[in-house]
Design an enzyme around this catalytic site. Structure first.
Site, PDB file in Angstrom:
ATOM      1  N   ASP A   1       2.576  -8.792  -9.683  1.00 32.18           N
ATOM      2  CA  ASP A   1       3.343  -8.643  -8.438  1.00 32.18           C
ATOM      3  C   ASP A   1       4.808  -8.703  -8.834  1.00 32.18           C
ATOM      4  OD1 ASP A   1       3.986  -8.555  -5.647  1.00 32.18           O
ATOM      5  OD2 ASP A   1       4.283 -10.721  -5.655  1.00 32.18           O
ATOM      6  N   SER A   2       5.687  -8.446  -7.866  1.00 29.99           N
ATOM      7  CA  SER A   2       7.122  -8.545  -8.162  1.00 29.99           C
ATOM      8  C   SER A   2       7.574 -10.003  -8.278  1.00 29.99           C
ATOM      9  CB  SER A   2       7.904  -7.873  -7.036  1.00 29.99           C
ATOM     10  OG  SER A   2       7.584  -8.489  -5.805  1.00 29.99           O
TER      11      SER A   2
ATOM     12  N   TYR B   1      10.898  -5.585  -4.868  1.00 28.53           N
ATOM     13  CA  TYR B   1      10.622  -4.158  -5.080  1.00 28.53           C
ATOM     14  C   TYR B   1      10.762  -3.379  -3.759  1.00 28.53           C
ATOM     15  CZ  TYR B   1       8.284  -4.920  -9.636  1.00 28.53           C
ATOM     16  OH  TYR B   1       7.982  -5.216 -10.935  1.00 28.53           O
ATOM     17  N   GLY B   2      10.596  -4.107  -2.663  1.00 29.39           N
ATOM     18  CA  GLY B   2      10.408  -3.476  -1.359  1.00 29.39           C
ATOM     19  C   GLY B   2      11.549  -2.641  -0.838  1.00 29.39           C
TER      20      GLY B   2
ATOM     21  N   CYS C   1       0.443  -6.274  -5.338  1.00 25.96           N
ATOM     22  CA  CYS C   1       1.705  -5.984  -4.681  1.00 25.96           C
ATOM     23  C   CYS C   1       1.476  -4.751  -3.821  1.00 25.96           C
ATOM     24  CB  CYS C   1       2.760  -5.701  -5.755  1.00 25.96           C
ATOM     25  SG  CYS C   1       4.329  -5.137  -5.094  1.00 25.96           S
ATOM     26  N   ASN C   2       1.704  -4.890  -2.536  1.00 24.87           N
ATOM     27  CA  ASN C   2       1.481  -3.754  -1.634  1.00 24.87           C
ATOM     28  C   ASN C   2       2.445  -2.616  -1.904  1.00 24.87           C
ATOM     29  OD1 ASN C   2      -0.463  -4.606   0.815  1.00 24.87           O
ATOM     30  ND2 ASN C   2       0.598  -6.375   0.001  1.00 24.87           N
ATOM     31  N   THR C   3       3.678  -2.975  -2.286  1.00 18.88           N
ATOM     32  CA  THR C   3       4.695  -1.952  -2.530  1.00 18.88           C
ATOM     33  C   THR C   3       4.263  -1.091  -3.725  1.00 18.88           C
ATOM     34  OG1 THR C   3       6.283  -3.585  -1.739  1.00 18.88           O
ATOM     35  CG2 THR C   3       7.179  -1.625  -2.806  1.00 18.88           C
TER      36      THR C   3
ATOM     37  N   GLU D   1      10.872 -16.137  -1.497  1.00 19.52           N
ATOM     38  CA  GLU D   1      11.245 -16.419  -2.900  1.00 19.52           C
ATOM     39  C   GLU D   1      12.206 -17.618  -2.940  1.00 19.52           C
ATOM     40  OE1 GLU D   1      10.493 -14.836  -6.018  1.00 19.52           O
ATOM     41  OE2 GLU D   1       8.867 -13.766  -5.018  1.00 19.52           O
TER      42      GLU D   1
ATOM     43  N   CYS E   1       1.987  -7.414   2.745  1.00 16.58           N
ATOM     44  CA  CYS E   1       2.805  -7.801   1.595  1.00 16.58           C
ATOM     45  C   CYS E   1       2.212  -9.115   1.120  1.00 16.58           C
ATOM     46  CB  CYS E   1       4.260  -7.993   2.030  1.00 16.58           C
ATOM     47  SG  CYS E   1       5.293  -8.728   0.739  1.00 16.58           S
ATOM     48  N   THR E   2       1.965  -9.224  -0.178  1.00 14.31           N
ATOM     49  CA  THR E   2       1.260 -10.415  -0.663  1.00 14.31           C
ATOM     50  C   THR E   2       2.110 -11.685  -0.580  1.00 14.31           C
ATOM     51  OG1 THR E   2       1.852  -9.717  -2.898  1.00 14.31           O
ATOM     52  CG2 THR E   2      -0.372  -9.208  -2.148  1.00 14.31           C
ATOM     53  N   HIS E   3       3.388 -11.521  -0.293  1.00 16.96           N
ATOM     54  CA  HIS E   3       4.220 -12.710  -0.061  1.00 16.96           C
ATOM     55  C   HIS E   3       3.944 -13.345   1.311  1.00 16.96           C
ATOM     56  CE1 HIS E   3       6.681 -11.346  -3.448  1.00 16.96           C
ATOM     57  NE2 HIS E   3       7.449 -12.417  -3.338  1.00 16.96           N
TER      58      HIS E   3
END
Ligand code: DGL
Length: 264
Positions: free
Chosen positions: A10-11, A42-43, A73-75, A152, A184-186
């Site tokens: 992921d980012s 990344y988004g 990561c969805n992006t 983050e 979004c995995t966040h």
């Protein structure tokens, strides 16, 4: 090789929600996670940059002889999945399809909301995936670009995160959706804050478990030795902030290693 690890990237910290789900249902497997913390988010990047970063991340994990790659990561999944599948010899699993499937299964009214990064929403990946499964669904999408930096930063339930969520989600609450995809995995990390703003009848879709099930189904070779698997967490920039959130998700004994993306 059966003993080879499953690679996940992921980012940043978001994909750890997927790592945790995989560890839960495949406890014997060796797992190696890469969070590209030096280049998060990344988004808000262009498709070319997202593809370039995703390929570089996959190359890094390839050096560890992974047997499967999970794009947590969805992006990246929205833009780079097909390219990664073509370029690498191992199976590549993304997060969009499992999330879309879960949403369609859970929604009664078929009025489905999707939130994600700017790039994910712009790609239309969720809309396409949902409509291919349920052509009569109505999909409402909303980009929430401030969520990733707030997460983050570790501000998971702060007032400021709540205010931002309120502003982003207001228009979705007016659409009478009964399901909201956390695209979004966040975002599962601020699930409680998001829940507070939505009506009680709205189901939140966190695709982590669905992705883990897919990994289990598609795993080419299961590890033979049934000892507890080893979990390694690599980042491109090791910061106390990442360490704090990673420990919160994965447990206090979590070790983080910094790696260089261009090291041979
Ligand atoms: N967690 C990621 C996703 O699922 C990336 C967010 C970002 O880096 O902007 O889209």
């Amino acid at each position: 090789m059966p003993e080879s690890p499953i690679g996940i990237f992921d980012s940043g910290v978001g994909g750890l929600t997927v790592l945790k789900a995989i560890k839960k249902i495949l406890p014997h497997e060796n797992l190696i996670y890469f969070g590209d913390t030096a280049r998060v988010p990344y988004g808000n990047r262009s498709p070319n940059t997202i593809i370039k970063y995703s390929v570089e991340n996959a190359r890094l994990l390839q050096k560890f002889n992974i047997k499967t790659l999970v794009v947590a990561c969805n992006t990246s999944s929205s833009y780079a999945l097909e390219i990664l599948k073509e370029e690498f010899p191992f199976p590549v699993i993304g997060v969009v399809k499992p999330g879309a499937k879960l949403a369609v299964e859970s929604s009664k009214s078929k009025r489905i909301g999707v939130i994600g990064t700017e790039a994910t929403i712009k790609s239309g990946a969720y809309r396409k995936a949902i409509l291919s499964l349920e052509p009569f669904a109505t999909v409402f999408e909303k980009a929430c670009p401030l969520f990733v930096p707030l997460i983050e930063e570790g501000w998971l339930s702060d007032k400021i995160t709540e205010l931002v969520a309120e502003k982003y989600l207001k228009e979705l609450t007016e659409k009478e959706i009964d399901t909201l995809v956390l695209g979004c995995t966040h975002y599962p990390l601020i699930k409680d804050t998001i829940k507070k703003i939505l009506k009680d009848n709205v189901t939140l879709i966190d695709s982590a478990m669905a992705v883990a099930e897919e990994v289990k189904r598609k795993l080419p070779h299961r590890k033979k030795n049934k000892s507890q698997g080893v979990v390694r967490i690599l980042v491109s920039d090791k910061t106390p902030r990442f360490e704090r959130i990673a420990k919160m998700i994965m447990g206090e004994d979590t070790l983080i290693e910094e790696v260089s993306l261009d090291s041979e």
